[in-house]
Design a protein around this motif. Structure first.
Motif, PDB file in Angstrom:
ATOM      1  N   CYS A  62      47.128 -21.402  19.398  1.00 18.38           N
ATOM      2  CA  CYS A  62      45.706 -21.630  19.143  1.00 18.38           C
ATOM      3  C   CYS A  62      44.858 -21.217  20.342  1.00 18.38           C
ATOM      4  CB  CYS A  62      45.456 -23.080  18.771  1.00 18.38           C
ATOM      5  SG  CYS A  62      45.978 -24.224  20.026  1.00 18.38           S
ATOM      6  N   GLY A  63      45.410 -21.341  21.557  1.00 18.20           N
ATOM      7  CA  GLY A  63      44.677 -20.898  22.742  1.00 18.20           C
ATOM      8  C   GLY A  63      44.471 -19.394  22.714  1.00 18.20           C
ATOM      9  N   PHE A  64      45.425 -18.699  22.137  1.00 17.88           N
ATOM     10  CA  PHE A  64      45.316 -17.249  21.989  1.00 17.88           C
ATOM     11  C   PHE A  64      44.372 -16.905  20.833  1.00 17.88           C
ATOM     12  CE2 PHE A  64      46.518 -13.276  20.001  1.00 17.88           C
ATOM     13  CZ  PHE A  64      46.787 -12.417  21.057  1.00 17.88           C
ATOM     14  N   GLY A  96      46.075 -26.275  13.761  1.00 21.55           N
ATOM     15  CA  GLY A  96      46.163 -27.440  14.650  1.00 21.55           C
ATOM     16  C   GLY A  96      46.181 -26.986  16.105  1.00 21.55           C
ATOM     17  N   CYS A  97      45.684 -27.853  17.000  1.00 25.46           N
ATOM     18  CA  CYS A  97      45.534 -27.426  18.395  1.00 25.46           C
ATOM     19  C   CYS A  97      46.771 -27.756  19.219  1.00 25.46           C
ATOM     20  CB  CYS A  97      44.301 -28.048  19.009  1.00 25.46           C
ATOM     21  SG  CYS A  97      44.484 -29.805  19.309  1.00 25.46           S
ATOM     22  N   ASN A  98      47.833 -28.188  18.587  1.00 24.04           N
ATOM     23  CA  ASN A  98      49.095 -28.554  19.226  1.00 24.04           C
ATOM     24  C   ASN A  98      49.083 -29.963  19.806  1.00 24.04           C
ATOM     25  OD1 ASN A  98      51.749 -27.829  19.539  1.00 24.04           O
ATOM     26  ND2 ASN A  98      51.514 -27.160  21.659  1.00 24.04           N
ATOM     27  N   ALA A  99      48.009 -30.704  19.624  1.00 24.27           N
ATOM     28  CA  ALA A  99      48.037 -32.115  20.029  1.00 24.27           C
ATOM     29  C   ALA A  99      48.612 -32.940  18.875  1.00 24.27           C
ATOM     30  CB  ALA A  99      46.639 -32.585  20.404  1.00 24.27           C
ATOM     31  N   CYS A 100      48.103 -32.728  17.663  1.00 25.19           N
ATOM     32  CA  CYS A 100      48.677 -33.415  16.493  1.00 25.19           C
ATOM     33  C   CYS A 100      50.155 -33.062  16.354  1.00 25.19           C
ATOM     34  CB  CYS A 100      47.959 -32.990  15.215  1.00 25.19           C
ATOM     35  SG  CYS A 100      46.354 -33.756  15.007  1.00 25.19           S
ATOM     36  N   GLU A 101      50.480 -31.796  16.572  1.00 27.63           N
ATOM     37  CA  GLU A 101      51.862 -31.347  16.448  1.00 27.63           C
ATOM     38  C   GLU A 101      52.728 -32.067  17.486  1.00 27.63           C
ATOM     39  OE1 GLU A 101      49.222 -29.547  16.482  1.00 27.63           O
ATOM     40  OE2 GLU A 101      49.242 -28.334  14.683  1.00 27.63           O
ATOM     41  N   GLU A 146      37.885 -29.044  24.208  1.00 25.03           N
ATOM     42  CA  GLU A 146      39.062 -29.900  24.396  1.00 25.03           C
ATOM     43  C   GLU A 146      40.179 -29.550  23.419  1.00 25.03           C
ATOM     44  OE1 GLU A 146      37.354 -34.051  26.251  1.00 25.03           O
ATOM     45  OE2 GLU A 146      37.464 -33.911  24.082  1.00 25.03           O
ATOM     46  N   THR A 147      39.794 -28.908  22.298  1.00 27.44           N
ATOM     47  CA  THR A 147      40.815 -28.586  21.304  1.00 27.44           C
ATOM     48  C   THR A 147      41.070 -27.079  21.208  1.00 27.44           C
ATOM     49  OG1 THR A 147      39.087 -28.655  19.621  1.00 27.44           O
ATOM     50  CG2 THR A 147      40.429 -30.625  19.863  1.00 27.44           C
ATOM     51  N   ALA A 148      40.475 -26.297  22.130  1.00 30.31           N
ATOM     52  CA  ALA A 148      40.718 -24.842  22.115  1.00 30.31           C
ATOM     53  C   ALA A 148      42.223 -24.612  22.189  1.00 30.31           C
ATOM     54  CB  ALA A 148      39.994 -24.171  23.275  1.00 30.31           C
ATOM     55  N   ALA A 149      42.873 -25.306  23.133  1.00 29.18           N
ATOM     56  CA  ALA A 149      44.331 -25.412  23.149  1.00 29.18           C
ATOM     57  C   ALA A 149      44.568 -26.884  23.462  1.00 29.18           C
ATOM     58  CB  ALA A 149      44.947 -24.520  24.210  1.00 29.18           C
ATOM     59  N   GLY A 150      44.901 -27.652  22.445  1.00 26.19           N
ATOM     60  CA  GLY A 150      44.873 -29.104  22.554  1.00 26.19           C
ATOM     61  C   GLY A 150      45.854 -29.695  23.548  1.00 26.19           C
ATOM     62  N   ASP A 151      46.909 -28.940  23.895  1.00 27.92           N
ATOM     63  CA  ASP A 151      47.840 -29.449  24.898  1.00 27.92           C
ATOM     64  C   ASP A 151      47.311 -29.154  26.300  1.00 27.92           C
ATOM     65  OD1 ASP A 151      48.258 -26.717  25.002  1.00 27.92           O
ATOM     66  OD2 ASP A 151      50.144 -26.795  23.891  1.00 27.92           O
ATOM     67  N   THR A 152      46.170 -28.474  26.387  1.00 22.34           N
ATOM     68  CA  THR A 152      45.555 -28.130  27.669  1.00 22.34           C
ATOM     69  C   THR A 152      44.123 -28.648  27.671  1.00 22.34           C
ATOM     70  OG1 THR A 152      46.886 -26.117  27.479  1.00 22.34           O
ATOM     71  CG2 THR A 152      45.373 -26.199  29.321  1.00 22.34           C
TER      72      THR A 152
END
Lengths: 491, 248
Positions: free
Chosen positions: A487-489, B131-136, A192-198
């Motif tokens: 981060c996904g990369f 950071g995974c870009n969710a906190c950001e 779920e946090t590999a790429a947190g916006d995805t």
């Protein structure tokens, strides 16, 4: 896994090259790190027939032939294999580290770096342009905004960019090396946090892998719920991007409106599961949460309001000549280049490449409901912006329709242990494009290897190419029009 | 131009009245743990219900570490129930340890010296260190018109030289340690450090992974801890307003 014949390396490489010539694409290409015999596995996709193919080989050598100069799509995959498995790819035109970490196998390093010395991120030979009036601009890893770290090197002549090289790896958290021997109790949260916006895009790919290995079928209600969550994720991110693109050309009305509206879509995801990013919604076997009639009505009401405001905010862009003047013709990529680089997602569709996992390799609810694929042909920032708006509209239609007709029945089934000696491939269409997860299990059903390919892995090179011949001041705009994951990369 | 004005009228005034009136949190939001379920989970803690992140342990007679907790929808450690209380930020690491029946801890105001300097203008430089870009993303959201962080005099700035504090997200990857320290050193003193999100506090889902440090305070001192994976913007804002003594 035993059904996949091990072929010799020349046949392995030739079949990849032949397939690429016939329009197949490399979806994933990775090694299974080992001390003596390294296995290489390549997953290829043929959109025209909706087919996937897997080929594998083994090598005892620490050298392997590179096919990058014949097949551009392979270049980053080969560098990644080199870094992870300590395999040197001979005649690779661009042979540099990808994420700046030690090899997964101690004592095997493609660049002969000592195992006991730290590796410094971003320290490598950059492509350089020589000449009296040429200068170099270095940006990052820490950027001006609240964004992830990465290093960008521009070779400029005055304001014009000759070349941009992107060096990442700052976000590397060791996800793939930690997954060997999994699945662990932590794996779902890691995915779920590999790429947190995805979260939903990667989470669903992981669930699909686990369901394939366990041989279980997800109930229809769960498939619909997952589809709704995936499209909400797309909506939130596309809305954010539309606003950020407007912000980068200095058009504040759309930027402000979309900044708020993005939050509305995140809040709708929070209605599903309490988290604005979809954390804790998915689980192998279905979904953790269900929706009641009350939730569906609430979501539809919120969606109607958000659609009204978003339409109003985005229409402003197309009607403002100063905005269009900045979007049109900026950061252009040709159809041919897009194909050669193997671009995915909105960036590919903006170049007229009709490529969308939801249509080409439909999964879950998309097997039943087909979403039209929006494409454009200019390949510029304007096209990438337009595509986002078109996709957002389709996603809103989809959610609206699905909320009206949630199938009955349960939303979750029990999971079963992973089958041993199997290979499972899952493809989903995240908001940035194709997400590919591949798991290879050992006799006990544990991961010998779990490979994640985020869409950004295919697309970063597209951003670098789009900058050629552009003004350096257009970099933020071009960058935002791709909005790729660090981060996904880096994983 | 006329279209933009008409749109502006149509879109309306959207800044939320918080903190003057309370926030409506999502029904399924997972915030401060419910005391009864925590006591039950501690009582039944065993190897099979062990939290994969060791957020719940028998330390000090049993406690839940909100700095390690990811607020999972299905708590593996005996299904701890979470209330919709979003006020989780604290100023001391050990205040994140929640015991059944223990006093509720909140972030404490900065010293009066610091409040005099930062009270009306607090600028942060953000560094994402894995950071995974969710906190950001949910930090960024505070600067949008809905939350409008600027009305409290708080802003995120581009240069550490312009900043009063460092805002860190992510578990601090090996590859970001140097950049993080350099940025910290570039900020003029006095300065404060905020660790936002489970990763920045203690490594989050990546705790004990060899490629990350277990959070920011293993490298630089932290003044405000904001739990969550990722923290809700309301949790972040609550912490900020408390250290500036704007809410109590």
């Amino acid at each position: 896994m035993t059904d996949i014949t091990v072929v010799d390396s020349s046949r392995f490489l030739q079949s990849i090259l032949d397939a690429a010539d016939r329009g197949w694409r490399i979806v994933s290409y990775f090694g299974i790190p080992a001390q003596t015999v390294v296995q290489l596995i390549c997953v290829l996709a043929n959109k025209a027939e909706g087919q996937l193919a897997v080929t594998r080989t083994e090598t005892r050598d620490d050298h392997f032939p590179s096919i990058s100069s014949l097949c551009t799509q392979a270049q980053l995959f080969e560098r990644e294999i080199a870094e992870q498995c300590g395999l040197v790819f001979d005649d690779h035109p661009w042979f540099k580290p990808v994420r700046f970490h030690h090899s997964f196998v101690p004592e095997r390093d493609a660049w002969n770096r000592p195992a006991d010395e730290p590796i410094r991120a971003g320290v490598m030979n950059y492509f350089q342009v020589a000449g009296d009036e040429v200068h170099e601009v270095a940006v990052g890893p820490v950027h001006a905004g609240i964004i992830e770290p990465g290093h960008f090197r521009f070779q400029c002549h005055g304001e014009e960019v000759f070349h941009l090289e992107i060096s990442l790896g700052y976000q590397h958290r060791g996800i793939e090396s930690d997954l060997i021997g999994g699945p662990h109790k932590r794996t779902l949260q890691v995915m779920e946090t590999a790429a947190g916006d995805t979260t939903i895009g990667h989470g669903q790919a992981y669930c699909m892998v686990m369901e394939a290995l366990g041989g279980i079928k997800v109930p229809p209600r769960a498939e619909v719920l997952r589809g709704i969550a995936l499209e909400l994720e797309r909506l939130a991110n596309h809305t954010g991007d539309l606003g950020a693109i407007a912000g980068d050309v200095g058009y504040l009305p759309t930027s402000s409106f979309c900044g708020r509206l993005r939050g509305e879509f995140l809040n709708m995801t929070a209605v599903l599961c309490g988290s604005r990013f979809g954390r804790g919604f998915l689980t192998p076997g279905g979904t953790i949460f269900d929706l009641t009639h009350g939730h569906c009505d609430d979501l539809r009401k919120r969606l109607t309001e958000a659609r009204r405001d978003l339409t109003n905010a985005v229409e402003l862009l197309w009607n403002t000549p100063s905005v269009m003047g900045r979007l049109e013709g900026t950061g252009q990529l040709t159809h041919e280049l897009g194909l050669e680089l193997g671009l995915v997602g909105p960036a590919a569709r903006a170049c007229g490449i009709k490529r969308d996992v939801r249509q080409d390799y439909p999964f879950g609810i998309f097997r039943m409901t087909h979403l039209p694929v929006a494409t454009s042909f200019h390949g510029d920032v304007c096209a990438r912006t337009m595509i986002r708006w078109q996709e957002a509209q389709k996603s809103m239609d989809f959610i609206e329709e699905q909320l009206r007709q949630l199938p009955g029945g349960g939303h979750r089934v029990e999971t079963l242990p992973c089958a041993g000696r199997h290979l499972a491939v899952a493809l989903t269409e995240g908001w940035r494009g194709e997400i590919c997860h591949v798991a290879v299990t050992d006799e006990a059903g544990q991961f010998d290897r779990y490979k994640i390919v985020d869409p950004s892995f295919h697309n970063w090179q597209g951003l670098a190419m789009a900058l050629r011949g552009q003004q350096i001041s257009d970099f933020p705009l071009c960058n935002k029009s791709f909005n790729l994951s660090y981060c996904g990369f880096d994983l | 131009m006329i279209r933009a004005i008409v749109s502006r009228i149509m879109q309306g005034h959207r800044t939320m009245p918080y903190p003057a009136s309370p926030l409506q949190m999502p029904e399924r939001f997972r915030g401060y743990p419910a005391a009864a379920s925590l006591a039950r989970a501690i009582e039944h803690l065993s190897d099979s219900t062990r939290c994969p992140y060791d957020a719940i342990t028998m330390t000090d007679g049993g406690c839940l570490d909100l700095g390690k907790c990811l607020f999972c929808a299905e708590c593996p450690a005996g299904n701890i129930e979470f209330t919709s209380d979003h006020r989780l930020a604290v100023t001391q690491r050990d205040h994140l340890l929640v015991k059944p029946g223990s006093d509720r801890k909140h972030a404490q105001p900065l010293s009066s010296d610091l409040r005099r300097i930062f009270g009306r203008s607090l600028k942060f430089r953000e560094v994402s260190a894995g950071g995974c870009n969710a906190c950001e993303a949910d930090t960024n959201v505070l600067t949008t018109i809905g939350w409008d962080l600027g009305r409290f005099g708080i802003q995120f700035v581009a240069s550490p030289r312009h900043a009063d504090g460092l805002w860190v997200t992510g578990p601090v990857t090996e590859n970001m340690v140097k950049a993080l320290i350099t940025t910290y050193e570039a900020i003029p003193t006095p300065k404060i450090v905020v660790a936002s999100g489970a990763c920045a506090i203690n490594g989050g889902p990546y705790i004990d992974s060899p490629r990350v440090s277990n959070g920011v305070d293993s490298i630089i001192p932290v003044d405000l801890y904001i739990p969550g994976c990722p923290p809700h913007p309301a949790t972040i804002l609550d912490g900020l307003l408390r250290i500036l003594d704007k809410i109590r």
